[in-house]
Motif scaffolding. Structure first.
Motif, mmCIF file in Angstrom:
data_model
loop_
_atom_site.group_PDB
_atom_site.id
_atom_site.type_symbol
_atom_site.label_atom_id
_atom_site.label_comp_id
_atom_site.label_asym_id
_atom_site.label_seq_id
_atom_site.Cartn_x
_atom_site.Cartn_y
_atom_site.Cartn_z
ATOM 1 N N GLU A 24 -0.476 7.853 -4.757
ATOM 2 C CA GLU A 24 -0.590 6.351 -4.120
ATOM 3 C C GLU A 24 -1.235 5.476 -5.038
ATOM 4 O O GLU A 24 -1.867 4.548 -4.558
ATOM 5 C CB GLU A 24 -1.274 6.529 -2.800
ATOM 6 N N GLN A 25 -1.555 5.978 -6.419
ATOM 7 C CA GLN A 25 -2.347 5.303 -7.381
ATOM 8 C C GLN A 25 -1.777 3.814 -7.607
ATOM 9 O O GLN A 25 -2.537 3.048 -7.878
ATOM 10 C CB GLN A 25 -2.065 5.947 -8.885
ATOM 11 N N ALA A 26 -0.575 3.766 -7.587
ATOM 12 C CA ALA A 26 -0.049 2.244 -7.763
ATOM 13 C C ALA A 26 -0.534 1.219 -6.526
ATOM 14 O O ALA A 26 -0.676 0.111 -6.809
ATOM 15 C CB ALA A 26 1.727 2.357 -7.423
ATOM 16 N N GLN A 27 -0.785 1.766 -5.399
ATOM 17 C CA GLN A 27 -1.415 0.826 -4.331
ATOM 18 C C GLN A 27 -3.061 0.787 -4.638
ATOM 19 O O GLN A 27 -3.493 0.217 -3.460
ATOM 20 C CB GLN A 27 -1.086 1.619 -3.105
ATOM 21 N N GLY A 28 -3.435 1.599 -5.502
ATOM 22 C CA GLY A 28 -5.088 1.390 -5.681
ATOM 23 C C GLY A 28 -5.728 2.237 -4.742
ATOM 24 O O GLY A 28 -7.033 2.128 -4.621
ATOM 25 N N ILE A 29 -5.120 3.387 -4.258
ATOM 26 C CA ILE A 29 -5.758 4.318 -3.366
ATOM 27 C C ILE A 29 -5.726 5.826 -3.699
ATOM 28 O O ILE A 29 -4.756 6.146 -4.272
ATOM 29 C CB ILE A 29 -5.470 4.141 -1.733
ATOM 30 N N TYR A 30 -6.612 6.398 -3.336
ATOM 31 C CA TYR A 30 -6.518 7.938 -3.718
ATOM 32 C C TYR A 30 -7.133 8.611 -2.462
ATOM 33 O O TYR A 30 -8.182 8.801 -2.211
ATOM 34 C CB TYR A 30 -7.798 8.054 -4.788
ATOM 35 N N THR A 131 6.017 12.564 -1.671
ATOM 36 C CA THR A 131 5.984 10.894 -1.449
ATOM 37 C C THR A 131 5.904 10.484 -0.208
ATOM 38 O O THR A 131 5.775 9.188 0.272
ATOM 39 C CB THR A 131 7.164 10.397 -2.209
ATOM 40 N N TRP A 134 1.737 10.398 2.578
ATOM 41 C CA TRP A 134 0.973 9.297 2.878
ATOM 42 C C TRP A 134 1.704 8.288 3.844
ATOM 43 O O TRP A 134 0.796 8.141 4.972
ATOM 44 C CB TRP A 134 0.589 8.300 1.700
#
Length: 182
Positions: A24-30, A131, A134
């Motif tokens: 989920e890195q592309a969404q800026g969340i971990y 994928t 989340w």
């Protein structure tokens, strides 16, 4: 941010863990916290929610059962930064088919959304492609657990699980979006 606990239970699955943590890195969340020590997270040493592809790690949970991982998670229920009624395990099969198992521990108030042959306070597995993890957590479990999503997840699980034991989030979500869930 509250994190979902991620347990690696097979040595051969370790190289797959960075990919899951980065999903989920592309969404800026971990959203995932890697559980490495059975002693828990140490003060001043926060859990790892990301790893580089070539990073290594040790974990006390190689070969651990769902009861071991689940008991550890439930013992942390007072930690406001961790979800403890859902956990994720990464095992040897994860490497082969890029799936993980989301384990859900429904509480007594969730009993109306379970089938008659299901009981609360037992870990229930939902194997999903990593994928879809989340979206499954957010859409089905974190949205107030409405009857259509939680009911679909538990009452109609077999309908959305293929011959390999993988839950089809997209198919289940489509049913819910058309008003036919629950």
């Amino acid at each position: 941010m509250t994190h979902n606990l991620l347990f690696c239970t097979a040595e051969e699955a370790k190289p797959f863990v960075p990919k899951i943590l980065a999903s989920e890195q592309a969404q800026g969340i971990y959203p995932y916290a890697l559980v490495e020590s059975s002693q828990g997270f140490q003060p001043g040493q926060p859990y790892r929610d990301q790893l580089r592809k070539d990073d290594t790690f040790n974990t006390d949970f190689i070969g651990a059962s769902i009861n071991d991982c689940g008991a550890w998670a439930l013992s942390k229920e007072n930690n406001k930064y961790l979800y403890t009624d859902t956990i994720i395990t990464v095992d040897a099969l994860s490497v082969e088919d890029e799936t993980v198992t989301l384990w859900v521990y429904p509480l007594h108030q969730d009993a109306p959304f379970l089938r008659r042959d299901q009981e609360p306070e037992i870990w229930y597995p939902f194997r999903v492609h990593y994928t879809k993890l989340w979206p499954l957590l957010v859409e089905f479990l974190d949205m107030g657990r409405p009857a259509d999503t939680y009911g679909t997840l538990f009452m109609r699980n077999e309908e959305f699980t293929d011959a390999n034991g993988v839950f089809d989030f997209d198919k289940a979500n489509e049913i819910i979006l058309t008003g036919n869930g629950g």
